[in-house]
Scaffold this motif. Structure first.
Motif, short mmCIF file in Angstrom:
data_model
loop_
_atom_site.label_atom_id
_atom_site.label_comp_id
_atom_site.label_asym_id
_atom_site.label_seq_id
_atom_site.Cartn_x
_atom_site.Cartn_y
_atom_site.Cartn_z
N GLY A 1 -4.38 6.64 -7.26
CA GLY A 1 -3.88 5.51 -6.49
C GLY A 1 -4.81 5.11 -5.36
O GLY A 1 -5.04 3.93 -5.10
N THR A 2 -5.38 6.11 -4.70
CA THR A 2 -6.31 5.83 -3.60
C THR A 2 -7.57 5.15 -4.12
O THR A 2 -8.08 4.18 -3.52
CB THR A 2 -6.69 7.13 -2.89
OG1 THR A 2 -5.50 7.74 -2.36
CG2 THR A 2 -7.66 6.87 -1.75
N LEU A 3 -8.10 5.63 -5.26
CA LEU A 3 -9.29 5.01 -5.84
C LEU A 3 -9.02 3.55 -6.20
O LEU A 3 -9.84 2.67 -5.91
CB LEU A 3 -9.72 5.79 -7.08
CG LEU A 3 -10.87 5.17 -7.89
CD1 LEU A 3 -12.15 5.09 -7.07
CD2 LEU A 3 -11.09 5.93 -9.18
N MET A 4 -7.88 3.28 -6.84
CA MET A 4 -7.55 1.90 -7.20
C MET A 4 -7.43 1.02 -5.97
O MET A 4 -7.84 -0.15 -5.97
CB MET A 4 -6.25 1.88 -8.00
CG MET A 4 -6.33 2.42 -9.41
SD MET A 4 -7.30 1.38 -10.53
CE MET A 4 -8.74 2.42 -10.74
N ALA A 5 -6.86 1.56 -4.90
CA ALA A 5 -6.74 0.79 -3.66
C ALA A 5 -8.11 0.45 -3.08
O ALA A 5 -8.35 -0.67 -2.61
CB ALA A 5 -5.92 1.58 -2.64
N VAL A 6 -9.03 1.41 -3.12
CA VAL A 6 -10.40 1.16 -2.64
C VAL A 6 -11.07 0.10 -3.49
O VAL A 6 -11.75 -0.81 -2.98
CB VAL A 6 -11.20 2.47 -2.63
CG1 VAL A 6 -12.68 2.19 -2.34
CG2 VAL A 6 -10.64 3.44 -1.60
N MET A 7 -10.91 0.17 -4.83
CA MET A 7 -11.51 -0.83 -5.71
C MET A 7 -10.93 -2.22 -5.45
O MET A 7 -11.63 -3.23 -5.61
CB MET A 7 -11.28 -0.43 -7.17
CG MET A 7 -12.06 0.79 -7.60
SD MET A 7 -11.62 1.37 -9.28
CE MET A 7 -12.23 0.00 -10.28
N ALA A 8 -9.66 -2.27 -5.04
CA ALA A 8 -9.05 -3.56 -4.72
C ALA A 8 -9.62 -4.16 -3.45
O ALA A 8 -9.75 -5.39 -3.32
CB ALA A 8 -7.54 -3.40 -4.60
N LEU A 9 -10.00 -3.31 -2.50
CA LEU A 9 -10.44 -3.78 -1.19
C LEU A 9 -11.94 -3.98 -1.09
O LEU A 9 -12.41 -4.81 -0.30
CB LEU A 9 -9.98 -2.78 -0.11
CG LEU A 9 -8.47 -2.64 0.06
CD1 LEU A 9 -8.15 -1.50 1.02
CD2 LEU A 9 -7.86 -3.95 0.56
N VAL A 10 -12.71 -3.22 -1.87
CA VAL A 10 -14.18 -3.28 -1.79
C VAL A 10 -14.72 -3.92 -3.06
O VAL A 10 -14.54 -3.39 -4.15
CB VAL A 10 -14.77 -1.86 -1.62
CG1 VAL A 10 -16.29 -1.94 -1.54
CG2 VAL A 10 -14.19 -1.18 -0.39
N PRO A 11 -15.38 -5.07 -2.97
CA PRO A 11 -15.89 -5.76 -4.16
C PRO A 11 -16.90 -4.89 -4.93
O PRO A 11 -17.74 -4.21 -4.33
CB PRO A 11 -16.57 -7.01 -3.59
CG PRO A 11 -15.93 -7.22 -2.27
CD PRO A 11 -15.63 -5.86 -1.74
N ILE A 12 -16.82 -4.93 -6.23
CA ILE A 12 -17.75 -4.20 -7.11
C ILE A 12 -18.78 -5.20 -7.62
O ILE A 12 -18.43 -6.21 -8.25
CB ILE A 12 -16.99 -3.55 -8.28
CG1 ILE A 12 -15.95 -2.57 -7.75
CG2 ILE A 12 -17.95 -2.86 -9.24
CD1 ILE A 12 -15.02 -2.02 -8.81
N ARG A 13 -20.04 -4.91 -7.38
CA ARG A 13 -21.07 -5.93 -7.61
C ARG A 13 -22.06 -5.57 -8.70
O ARG A 13 -23.01 -6.32 -8.92
CB ARG A 13 -21.81 -6.21 -6.30
CG ARG A 13 -20.89 -6.64 -5.17
CD ARG A 13 -21.65 -7.17 -3.97
NE ARG A 13 -20.77 -7.52 -2.86
CZ ARG A 13 -20.07 -8.64 -2.77
NH1 ARG A 13 -20.14 -9.51 -3.75
NH2 ARG A 13 -19.29 -8.87 -1.74
#
Length: 396
Positions: free
Chosen positions: A85-97
């Motif tokens: 859940g924490t990883l998914m939250a980080v992926m939601a907040l930090v753009p993956i480029r």
């Protein structure tokens, strides 16, 4: 403190944990068309990114199983749900480029989320008696297609309409809510209290490996349909993502219903190994039909793929129950970890190899034919002679 009816709450938690993970594992690949566009990926790169989910599970499952047997299902299940859940939250907040970053995140998501497979399975095996385990484990396994159906129905629409940040945020919510429920209602098992009359590890037994490897072959059509039905229908038939979503929904929900049915039958004296071999034949026939009908009118092709996907989803509860029983008391987590390792290794290899086959042959007929061959090979590989299992259980 907890009465016998609490086992149904434990089963509900196992279902919720599996469904949370499956919504991610099954739903993200079906966003493939949008993911390919938004992240500027080729089809081969998309296959690698999607495959990293399965690879993450495969490289971590045995370790999670060993840790579950060592520290208990509650600690490991909470660890997996909270970290995913924490990883998914980080992926939601930090753009993956970049493709590399996206693949790394998928790998980590699979490695962390895969912890729910063995830990929730061990909890269910602990709380249910022999005559109920086939049904209970099949219900737990039904959470995979049901959770997958939720992901398939929801995530492609969210990705297309709102972008992947919301997709990851919703997945984070699923995991964290389930973690909160697990922390409240799943009691800690007494680790080490079970006397292990069978000293040998499941990892050292060829019959256990045979079952794990055979069921991995049975999974090839499932991952082929899940990962590439959308691409196939878009590129060959000119169809949108909705039709591919329908195929996966039929496969997931129909397969889930079949899991419960076969699990109940196995509790009434059915031979799980015979059922598994029978499904190998049926899946092979269905996928061979899909290969023959590749260039047929779209409704016929869709029906064949949906049937193949449904059958490929129908046997999992039997396999997970059988391998846990074969392992014996106190070893269930390790055996379930092995089963998850082989199945999700297939989940990595299948979407990686399909673009290679396509590049070499330019033929979807060959892809579906190979998906038919894999379950056929599983039939002689799967262990037979249930009497050997009965003898082992009599000693336990």
């Amino acid at each position: 403190m907890y009465g016998p009816n609490h086992r149904w709450i434990v089963l509900s938690l196992g279902v919720a944990a599996q469904a949370s993970f499956s919504a991610m594992f099954s739903g993200l690949p079906v966003t493939g068309i949008t993911m390919r566009t938004d992240y500027h990926l080729s089809t081969a790169q998309l296959g690698l990114v999607v495959g990293c989910l399965g690879l993450g599970v495969a490289i971590s499952e045995i370790a999670w199983g060993l840790l579950t047997d060592r520290y208990g299902d509650r600690k490991i299940l909470l660890t997996g749900l909270l970290s995913t859940g924490t990883l998914m939250a980080v992926m939601a907040l930090v753009p993956i480029r970049s493709m590399t970053a996206l693949a790394a995140c998928m790998l980590a998501a699979g490695a962390l989320g895969g912890s729910v497979n063995g830990s929730s399975g061990r909890a269910v095996m602990t709380w249910f008696a022999d005559g109920q385990r086939g049904f209970a484990m099949s219900v737990r396994q039904t959470a995979i297609p049901v959770g997958g159906a939720v992901g398939v129905a929801l995530l492609p629409w969210l990705a297309d309409a709102y972008g992947f940040a919301l997709v990851y945020g919703v997945l984070a919510g699923f995991c964290l809510l389930t973690a909160a429920a697990t922390g409240r209602w799943l009691p800690a098992a007494e680790v080490g209290a079970v006397i292990r009359e069978r000293a040998d590890s499941p990892l050292r037994r060829w019959d256990v490996w045979r079952l794990a490897l055979a069921t991995a072959l049975l999974t090839v059509p499932q991952f082929a349909v899940l990962s590439f039905s959308a691409i196939f229908l878009h590129d060959v038939k000119g169809e949108g993502v909705a039709l591919a979503g329908l195929i996966v929904l039929i496969a997931q929900l129909g397969g889930g219903a079949a899991r419960v049915w076969t699990g109940r039958l196995s509790d009434r004296g059915g031979d799980r190994r015979t059922w598994i071999k029978g499904f190998g034949v049926l899946i092979a026939v269905a996928m061979a039909g899909a290969a023959v009908l590749t260039n047929a009118p779209t409704p016929l092709t869709v029906a064949a793929l949906a049937l193949g996907g449904l059958l490929a989803n129908a046997w999992h509860g039997l396999a997970y129950t059988e391998i846990a029983v074969m392992a014996g008391p106190g070893r269930e987590g390790t055996a379930l970890g092995l089963e998850g390792t082989t199945l999700f290794a297939t989940g990595f290899l299948t979407p990686v190899l399909i673009p290679i086959v396509l590049a070499a042959t330019s033929s979807w007929t060959v892809v579906w034919a190979l998906a038919a061959l894999a379950p056929l090979l599983a039939v002689p590989l799967a262990p037979g002679a249930r009497k050997r299992l009965v003898t082992a259980e009599a000693r336990a």
